[in-house]
Design an enzyme around this catalytic site. Sequence first.
Site, PDB file in Angstrom:
ATOM      1  N   GLY A  88     -54.586 -24.367  43.922  1.00 54.59           N
ATOM      2  CA  GLY A  88     -55.034 -25.737  44.113  1.00 54.59           C
ATOM      3  C   GLY A  88     -55.953 -25.928  45.297  1.00 54.59           C
ATOM      4  O   GLY A  88     -56.620 -26.966  45.410  1.00 54.59           O
ATOM      5  N   ARG A  89     -55.996 -24.917  46.190  1.00 50.84           N
ATOM      6  CA  ARG A  89     -56.902 -25.031  47.341  1.00 50.84           C
ATOM      7  C   ARG A  89     -57.410 -23.664  47.793  1.00 50.84           C
ATOM      8  O   ARG A  89     -57.840 -23.500  48.927  1.00 50.84           O
ATOM      9  CB  ARG A  89     -56.197 -25.735  48.500  1.00 50.84           C
ATOM     10  CG  ARG A  89     -54.915 -25.029  48.978  1.00 50.84           C
ATOM     11  CD  ARG A  89     -54.387 -25.699  50.216  1.00 50.84           C
ATOM     12  NE  ARG A  89     -53.167 -25.060  50.692  1.00 50.84           N
ATOM     13  CZ  ARG A  89     -52.701 -25.177  51.922  1.00 50.84           C
ATOM     14  NH1 ARG A  89     -53.368 -25.886  52.807  1.00 50.84           N
ATOM     15  NH2 ARG A  89     -51.577 -24.594  52.278  1.00 50.84           N
ATOM     16  N   GLY A 122     -57.336 -30.034  48.112  1.00 43.82           N
ATOM     17  CA  GLY A 122     -57.936 -28.707  48.132  1.00 43.82           C
ATOM     18  C   GLY A 122     -58.288 -28.193  49.511  1.00 43.82           C
ATOM     19  O   GLY A 122     -58.915 -27.135  49.645  1.00 43.82           O
ATOM     20  N   ARG A 172     -58.355 -14.973  53.480  1.00 48.94           N
ATOM     21  CA  ARG A 172     -57.153 -14.159  53.308  1.00 48.94           C
ATOM     22  C   ARG A 172     -57.484 -12.882  52.545  1.00 48.94           C
ATOM     23  O   ARG A 172     -58.221 -12.904  51.565  1.00 48.94           O
ATOM     24  CB  ARG A 172     -56.074 -14.947  52.559  1.00 48.94           C
ATOM     25  CG  ARG A 172     -54.783 -14.157  52.367  1.00 48.94           C
ATOM     26  CD  ARG A 172     -53.596 -15.059  52.128  1.00 48.94           C
ATOM     27  NE  ARG A 172     -53.655 -15.754  50.846  1.00 48.94           N
ATOM     28  CZ  ARG A 172     -52.747 -16.667  50.476  1.00 48.94           C
ATOM     29  NH1 ARG A 172     -51.757 -17.005  51.290  1.00 48.94           N
ATOM     30  NH2 ARG A 172     -52.856 -17.265  49.298  1.00 48.94           N
ATOM     31  N   ARG A 179     -48.654 -12.658  41.149  1.00 50.52           N
ATOM     32  CA  ARG A 179     -47.345 -13.138  41.572  1.00 50.52           C
ATOM     33  C   ARG A 179     -46.383 -13.065  40.401  1.00 50.52           C
ATOM     34  O   ARG A 179     -46.796 -12.981  39.239  1.00 50.52           O
ATOM     35  CB  ARG A 179     -47.437 -14.600  42.031  1.00 50.52           C
ATOM     36  CG  ARG A 179     -48.625 -14.898  42.943  1.00 50.52           C
ATOM     37  CD  ARG A 179     -49.117 -16.324  42.759  1.00 50.52           C
ATOM     38  NE  ARG A 179     -50.363 -16.562  43.486  1.00 50.52           N
ATOM     39  CZ  ARG A 179     -50.418 -17.047  44.716  1.00 50.52           C
ATOM     40  NH1 ARG A 179     -49.304 -17.371  45.344  1.00 50.52           N
ATOM     41  NH2 ARG A 179     -51.564 -17.241  45.315  1.00 50.52           N
ATOM     42  N   ASP A 248     -43.703 -18.168  42.794  1.00 53.38           N
ATOM     43  CA  ASP A 248     -45.158 -18.087  42.949  1.00 53.38           C
ATOM     44  C   ASP A 248     -45.542 -17.501  44.294  1.00 53.38           C
ATOM     45  O   ASP A 248     -46.729 -17.217  44.528  1.00 53.38           O
ATOM     46  CB  ASP A 248     -45.798 -19.469  42.762  1.00 53.38           C
ATOM     47  CG  ASP A 248     -45.244 -20.501  43.725  1.00 53.38           C
ATOM     48  OD1 ASP A 248     -44.051 -20.829  43.608  1.00 53.38           O
ATOM     49  OD2 ASP A 248     -45.995 -20.968  44.589  1.00 53.38           O
ATOM     50  N   ASP A 258     -48.032 -16.189  51.853  1.00 49.68           N
ATOM     51  CA  ASP A 258     -47.822 -17.612  52.116  1.00 49.68           C
ATOM     52  C   ASP A 258     -47.003 -17.826  53.388  1.00 49.68           C
ATOM     53  O   ASP A 258     -45.794 -17.618  53.413  1.00 49.68           O
ATOM     54  CB  ASP A 258     -47.146 -18.324  50.936  1.00 49.68           C
ATOM     55  CG  ASP A 258     -47.329 -19.835  51.054  1.00 49.68           C
ATOM     56  OD1 ASP A 258     -47.492 -20.334  52.179  1.00 49.68           O
ATOM     57  OD2 ASP A 258     -47.308 -20.513  50.020  1.00 49.68           O
TER      58      ASP A 258
END
Length: 474
Positions: A88-89, A122, A172, A179, A248, A258
């Site tokens: 989503g971002r 986003g 990143r 995932r 996820d 994350d």
Amino acid sequence: MPTTDHKFHLENTYKNLPASFYSFQSPVPVAAPKTVLYNEKLADTLGLNFQTSIAEYLSGNQLIAGAQPLAQAYAGHQFGHFTMLGDGRAILLGEQVTPDQKRVDIQLKGAGRTPYSRQGDGRATLYSMLREYLISEAMHHLGIPTTRSLAVVATGEKVFRGEHHDGAILTRVAGSHLRVGTFEYARNVRTLEELQALIDYTIDRHYPDLKNAENPTLGLLETVMDQQIDLIVDWMRVGFIHGVMNTDNMSIAGETIDYGPCAFMNAYDPKTVFSSIDTQGRYAYGNQPNIALWNIVAFANALLPLIADDEDQSIEKAQKVIDGFKAKFSQKWTQMMFGKLGLRQVEDKDKSLVDRLLALMEKYKADYTQTFLALHEDRDLDTPLFQAEDFKQWKEDWHRFSPDKSWMKKYNPNIIPRNHWVENALNSAVEGDMQPFNELMERLSQPYGEHPEGVRFEVMDGGIDSGYQTFCGT
């Protein structure tokens, strides 16, 4: 036209999957990109050599030659509830092929809305992207598999999270962004042919040795499970609490991914939770092995149709693999804890020594990192634990095993990213003073090195983390 001075060699094999797994999406340009951090050492390993325009390229304002930007589709169980998700971002620019022929994803996090943004904007805050940079790089230096951070670029725009914050984009670097949730998406929303394509792609990219296995899909389940066990054991070795172990956020590449509501435990308590959204303690420090198993079961369920033609046989085969989780985890966790205590000539029956120590540490609210460091250095701390008679008796019992202090050193860091250090560095950074952040980053780059006594054994109240919370950047 993009210049070539950065030496990117981007490919994008992910787009060879069925089109349902992604949406082509370019980064949304930002107003005034400015480089805040650039990881030169990581850039060197990637074969990069930026001379100009770091901010332009790593904000997405200019497209890198060879990039085919896309957002990935996936689903996942969030706090036990299945939901449709997707990037989503975040936008995957492509895969960098490094000088030693490794393939890694280059992703811009906070790069604007995608078809999977739902109600999100986003974007990401400077604070949260600096936090991911700091913690992910600290994890790398601790020797724990992790995604890496190449750069943080301020956008010159504001992001609203209850109030307005400075915006930023993180670059990143990951083995991949596959995932468990990617497989759940394929199993629950797409066709078996698409699921098979995902399995084939994953094996080809990450585990090519499985191609010749008798049952490659079953082998993938067991391999991912074993890697996840190793990862969680490593987290627990240093007191790391992920905070949002949704499916996820479980990487098929075996990396920590994350860094939103995560933190490191100071006073030992297996019930420690730092995530503001984990109100029930689902992802508490001591519950991480159980959640890892829960996630593996979700992975197995996604793979079931392609483990065997017969459903009953498929379930039986998958269950046999899953049934091995607890014994494998227990063995590796026990070996790790023996390592932290320098015990090399021990048997499983000696595990009571570990259990007794942890019970005493919880009872006296002892600092997890400092306790093992003090044992390593034969130091008595001025704390309730070290003054307690039951602990003194434990130490006598421990010394009878003739602990190997050199063995302890590889298991026990001298420092971790303590929460008050992290908050001070981040708060200063968002106000424009990067010195505390850079000083902390330098300190965390050598967690097993020598540090001043006042840093290693900083006096902290047992309740220092009471009320401390971390937050999801969205």
